[in-house]
Design a protein around this motif. Structure first.
Motif, PDB file in Angstrom:
ATOM      1  N   UNK A  31     -43.654  65.289  87.945  1.00 35.98           N
ATOM      2  CA  UNK A  31     -43.820  63.919  87.457  1.00 35.98           C
ATOM      3  C   UNK A  31     -42.478  63.188  87.342  1.00 35.98           C
ATOM      4  N   UNK A  32     -41.602  63.412  88.336  1.00 38.96           N
ATOM      5  CA  UNK A  32     -40.328  62.708  88.394  1.00 38.96           C
ATOM      6  C   UNK A  32     -39.207  63.298  87.565  1.00 38.96           C
ATOM      7  N   UNK A  33     -39.432  64.419  86.880  1.00 39.67           N
ATOM      8  CA  UNK A  33     -38.399  65.047  86.052  1.00 39.67           C
ATOM      9  C   UNK A  33     -38.091  66.446  86.578  1.00 39.67           C
ATOM     10  N   UNK A  34     -36.813  66.821  86.554  1.00 36.69           N
ATOM     11  CA  UNK A  34     -36.409  68.157  87.001  1.00 36.69           C
ATOM     12  C   UNK A  34     -37.112  69.195  86.125  1.00 36.69           C
ATOM     13  N   UNK A  35     -37.675  70.219  86.775  1.00 36.00           N
ATOM     14  CA  UNK A  35     -38.444  71.226  86.051  1.00 36.00           C
ATOM     15  C   UNK A  35     -37.854  72.620  86.240  1.00 36.00           C
ATOM     16  N   UNK A  36     -37.920  73.420  85.205  1.00 37.50           N
ATOM     17  CA  UNK A  36     -37.538  74.822  85.276  1.00 37.50           C
ATOM     18  C   UNK A  36     -38.775  75.649  85.639  1.00 37.50           C
ATOM     19  N   UNK A  37     -38.570  76.912  85.978  1.00 36.15           N
ATOM     20  CA  UNK A  37     -39.681  77.769  86.391  1.00 36.15           C
ATOM     21  C   UNK A  37     -40.691  77.984  85.274  1.00 36.15           C
ATOM     22  N   UNK A  38     -40.253  77.898  84.028  1.00 38.95           N
ATOM     23  CA  UNK A  38     -41.153  78.121  82.902  1.00 38.95           C
ATOM     24  C   UNK A  38     -41.896  76.863  82.463  1.00 38.95           C
ATOM     25  N   UNK A  39     -41.639  75.727  83.120  1.00 42.16           N
ATOM     26  CA  UNK A  39     -42.319  74.478  82.767  1.00 42.16           C
ATOM     27  C   UNK A  39     -43.821  74.627  82.957  1.00 42.16           C
ATOM     28  N   UNK A  40     -44.573  74.012  82.069  1.00 43.09           N
ATOM     29  CA  UNK A  40     -46.036  74.049  82.174  1.00 43.09           C
ATOM     30  C   UNK A  40     -46.499  72.931  83.107  1.00 43.09           C
ATOM     31  N   UNK A  41     -47.463  73.245  83.976  1.00 40.65           N
ATOM     32  CA  UNK A  41     -48.054  72.236  84.847  1.00 40.65           C
ATOM     33  C   UNK A  41     -49.536  72.117  84.520  1.00 40.65           C
ATOM     34  N   UNK A  42     -50.096  70.943  84.809  1.00 42.88           N
ATOM     35  CA  UNK A  42     -51.505  70.692  84.521  1.00 42.88           C
ATOM     36  C   UNK A  42     -52.126  69.952  85.705  1.00 42.88           C
ATOM     37  N   UNK A  43     -53.444  69.879  85.699  1.00 43.00           N
ATOM     38  CA  UNK A  43     -54.158  69.154  86.749  1.00 43.00           C
ATOM     39  C   UNK A  43     -53.708  67.698  86.712  1.00 43.00           C
ATOM     40  N   UNK A  44     -53.507  67.118  87.883  1.00 51.22           N
ATOM     41  CA  UNK A  44     -53.059  65.743  88.145  1.00 51.22           C
ATOM     42  C   UNK A  44     -51.544  65.559  88.049  1.00 51.22           C
ATOM     43  N   UNK A  45     -50.770  66.621  87.772  1.00 53.25           N
ATOM     44  CA  UNK A  45     -49.312  66.523  87.842  1.00 53.25           C
ATOM     45  C   UNK A  45     -48.893  66.386  89.298  1.00 53.25           C
ATOM     46  N   UNK A  46     -47.790  65.674  89.529  1.00 51.99           N
ATOM     47  CA  UNK A  46     -47.256  65.497  90.880  1.00 51.99           C
ATOM     48  C   UNK A  46     -45.973  66.306  91.000  1.00 51.99           C
ATOM     49  N   UNK A  47     -45.922  67.194  92.005  1.00 55.22           N
ATOM     50  CA  UNK A  47     -44.749  68.035  92.245  1.00 55.22           C
ATOM     51  C   UNK A  47     -44.008  67.527  93.476  1.00 55.22           C
ATOM     52  N   UNK A  48     -42.695  67.457  93.376  1.00 55.66           N
ATOM     53  CA  UNK A  48     -41.852  67.100  94.515  1.00 55.66           C
ATOM     54  C   UNK A  48     -40.933  68.288  94.765  1.00 55.66           C
ATOM     55  N   UNK A  49     -41.138  68.976  95.883  1.00 52.67           N
ATOM     56  CA  UNK A  49     -40.414  70.212  96.183  1.00 52.67           C
ATOM     57  C   UNK A  49     -39.485  69.968  97.366  1.00 52.67           C
ATOM     58  N   UNK A  50     -38.214  70.334  97.211  1.00 59.24           N
ATOM     59  CA  UNK A  50     -37.237  70.171  98.287  1.00 59.24           C
ATOM     60  C   UNK A  50     -36.914  71.530  98.874  1.00 59.24           C
TER      61      UNK A  50
END
Length: 82
Positions: A31-50
């Protein structure tokens, strides 16, 4: 669900250790913020992977603890690939 587990179960990244490494290097945004591996994700979240010079943007549509190969693609919807 943890970000690294989602990436492995959905088969966006093949191994959880690799998913953890990619996330901890700041190459994944949730959702536009840098995430660590332990971050929680939920349905409808948007991931941007480089991946190097390739960027993939996906929206999470389902969360499952384990999947078969053909069901893994139902966990996300690709928004764009560059």
């Amino acid at each position: 669900m943890r970000l690294d587990k989602f990436l492995k179960v959905s088969r966006l990244i093949k191994r959880r250790t690799l998913a953890k490494e990619v996330a901890d290097n700041g190459r994944i945004l949730v959702n536009g913020k840098v995430a660590k591996s332990s971050s929680k994700v939920a349905i409808s979240d948007v991931l941007e992977i480089t991946f190097g010079n390739k960027k993939v943007i996906v929206k999470i549509t389902d969360l499952m603890d384990s999947t078969k190969k053909e069901d893994a693609k139902n966990m996300y919807e690709i928004i764009s690939e560059e």
